[in-house]
Design a protein around this motif. Structure first.
Motif, short mmCIF file in Angstrom:
data_model
loop_
_atom_site.label_atom_id
_atom_site.label_comp_id
_atom_site.label_asym_id
_atom_site.label_seq_id
_atom_site.Cartn_x
_atom_site.Cartn_y
_atom_site.Cartn_z
N LEU A 66 13.13 -5.48 -5.88
CA LEU A 66 12.56 -4.19 -6.24
C LEU A 66 11.25 -4.05 -5.47
CD1 LEU A 66 12.57 -1.61 -7.92
CD2 LEU A 66 11.48 -2.90 -9.77
N ALA A 67 11.37 -3.67 -4.20
CA ALA A 67 10.22 -3.62 -3.29
C ALA A 67 10.61 -2.81 -2.07
CB ALA A 67 9.81 -5.04 -2.87
N TRP A 68 9.61 -2.54 -1.21
CA TRP A 68 9.91 -1.89 0.06
C TRP A 68 9.29 -2.71 1.18
CZ3 TRP A 68 5.83 0.34 2.99
CH2 TRP A 68 4.59 0.43 2.33
N SER A 69 9.88 -2.62 2.36
CA SER A 69 9.41 -3.44 3.49
C SER A 69 9.47 -2.70 4.82
CB SER A 69 10.25 -4.72 3.59
OG SER A 69 11.63 -4.41 3.70
N PRO B 288 4.87 2.29 -6.98
CA PRO B 288 4.61 2.81 -8.32
C PRO B 288 5.91 3.10 -9.04
CG PRO B 288 4.22 4.51 -6.68
CD PRO B 288 4.50 3.24 -5.92
N TYR B 289 5.96 2.79 -10.31
CA TYR B 289 7.16 3.01 -11.11
C TYR B 289 7.09 4.40 -11.73
CZ TYR B 289 7.77 -2.03 -10.55
OH TYR B 289 7.94 -3.29 -10.02
N THR B 290 7.70 5.35 -11.04
CA THR B 290 7.72 6.74 -11.46
C THR B 290 9.16 7.22 -11.61
OG1 THR B 290 7.77 7.57 -9.18
CG2 THR B 290 5.59 7.15 -10.15
N GLU B 291 9.34 8.40 -12.20
CA GLU B 291 10.68 8.97 -12.32
C GLU B 291 11.26 9.26 -10.94
OE1 GLU B 291 12.63 9.26 -14.80
OE2 GLU B 291 11.26 8.74 -16.46
N GLY C 137 -0.55 5.25 -10.21
CA GLY C 137 0.52 6.23 -10.33
C GLY C 137 1.72 5.78 -11.11
N SER C 138 1.76 4.52 -11.50
CA SER C 138 2.92 4.04 -12.26
C SER C 138 2.96 4.69 -13.64
CB SER C 138 2.88 2.52 -12.42
OG SER C 138 3.23 1.88 -11.21
N GLU C 139 4.16 5.11 -14.04
CA GLU C 139 4.36 5.79 -15.31
C GLU C 139 5.27 5.02 -16.25
OE1 GLU C 139 6.33 9.21 -13.86
OE2 GLU C 139 4.55 10.13 -12.96
N ILE C 140 6.06 4.08 -15.72
CA ILE C 140 7.09 3.40 -16.49
C ILE C 140 6.80 1.89 -16.44
CG2 ILE C 140 9.57 3.02 -16.77
CD1 ILE C 140 10.00 5.54 -15.02
N PRO C 141 6.74 1.21 -17.57
CA PRO C 141 6.55 -0.25 -17.54
C PRO C 141 7.67 -0.92 -16.74
CG PRO C 141 6.22 0.61 -19.76
CD PRO C 141 6.78 1.73 -18.95
N GLU C 142 7.31 -1.99 -16.03
CA GLU C 142 8.26 -2.62 -15.12
C GLU C 142 9.58 -3.04 -15.77
OE1 GLU C 142 7.45 -5.42 -11.54
OE2 GLU C 142 7.58 -6.69 -13.33
N TRP D 197 7.03 -8.89 -22.14
CA TRP D 197 7.75 -8.31 -20.99
C TRP D 197 9.23 -8.63 -21.11
CZ3 TRP D 197 10.84 -9.53 -16.89
CH2 TRP D 197 10.79 -8.75 -15.74
N LEU D 198 9.55 -9.87 -21.45
CA LEU D 198 10.95 -10.27 -21.61
C LEU D 198 11.63 -9.54 -22.75
CD1 LEU D 198 10.59 -14.11 -21.05
CD2 LEU D 198 11.84 -12.53 -19.56
#
Length: 294
Positions: free
Chosen positions: A96-99, A113-116, A150-155, A191-192
């Protein structure tokens, strides 16, 4: 397609290849980085063919850029699909990343960022990968060194949503979780609690280093260049007490040790998995990092 055995797996390294293929050590399975085998042929494919004949195989991707804003690289995806067709691995996973961005590869796994908006994009990418490969993929939680604006959603909820919408599985990297929880100051067990552990098809363990600043601030860095830390072993034991035995990889990507060192780490994993499978009244004392009862 078959699944990986619920045993310890080890990263396959050319430094160990001759001994592994000659001696056939008692290891549950091996993982390779897909991008190392995207050439047409040659010695890497001869080694991987021999390995595949002897052991279950996991392909682990590091270059798809699942979290990138742009479209997936269709050439890269086609090469990956050919690897899957050729070797029929029991598992394929990515991060879950970009490169990559606008054709430039950064050779790193970068956070997002975890967004919709990101959720919709990543689900579309996962759907595209699974359709191209003809198999369910696993998505891995990344390491974190800072809160992404900018993250809106917990991982864990973000990962759960991707799994729910696409049908993909999850790869739980316990070392990454420990690093992120320590660096950002959150509770790894909470988290778990938010992660659908029933969707975890594979677990990763690895070593990390600790950087200490002049003011005493500690930062954990995911280095994959040393044995698994005691805190990670303990968190792993907590995880598999909930999930039961799950295929678990010992990652070691730099400063590669002699084979007996990796074999000892794998043996500790197998002992902990056996502990998790045993009835509660028959379980042995908890194991420390070296595998000794404590």
């Amino acid at each position: 397609m078959a699944t990986l055995p619920a045993r310890a797996g080890v990263s396959f390294r050319h430094e160990h290849a001759r001994g592994i293929l000659a001696g056939r050590p008692d290891v549950g399975w091996f993982e390779v980085h897909a991008e190392n085998y995207m050439g047409a042929g040659g010695p890497p494919h001869r080694l991987l063919t021999a390995l595949r004949e002897a052991y279950p195989l996991s392909l682990h991707g590091v270059g798809l850029s699942i979290g990138g804003e742009g479209a997936l690289d269709t050439g890269h995806l086609a090469r990956l699909a050919e690897l899957v067709r050729r070797y029929r691995p029991e598992s394929f996973s990515e991060h879950l990343a970009w490169s990559t961005h606008e054709g430039t590869a950064f050779h790193d796994l970068l956070p997002l960022p975890y967004t919709e908006t990101a959720l919709a994009r990543i689900c579309a990418h996962v759907d595209q990968v699974q359709e191209a490969l003809g198999m369910r993929m696993l998505l891995e939680n990344p390491t974190a060194y800072a809160v992404i604006p900018g993250s809106e959603i917990p991982e864990p909820e973000f990962l759960a949503a991707v799994a729910r919408r696409t049908g993909c599985g999850l790869l739980l990297d316990v070392n990454n979780l420990h690093i992120s929880a320590t660096n950002l100051g959150f509770d790894a067990l909470a988290w778990l609690d938010a992660l659908p552990l029933s969707q975890v098809g594979e677990i990763h363990l690895a070593g990390h280093c600790v950087d200490v600043a002049a003011d005493g601030t500690r930062l954990l860095v995911d280095t994959h260049d040393r044995p698994v830390a005691e805190a990670v072993w303990q968190l792993f034991a907590r995880v598999i007490a909930r999930t039961g035995p799950v295929a678990t990889l010992v990652e070691w990507d730099a400063d590669i040790p002699a084979w007996p060192v990796l074999a000892a780490e794998a043996a500790t994993v197998d002992r902990l998995l056996a502990e998790a499978a045993a009835p509660a009244d028959a379980r042995a004392p908890a194991l420390g990092a070296a595998g000794a009862p404590r």
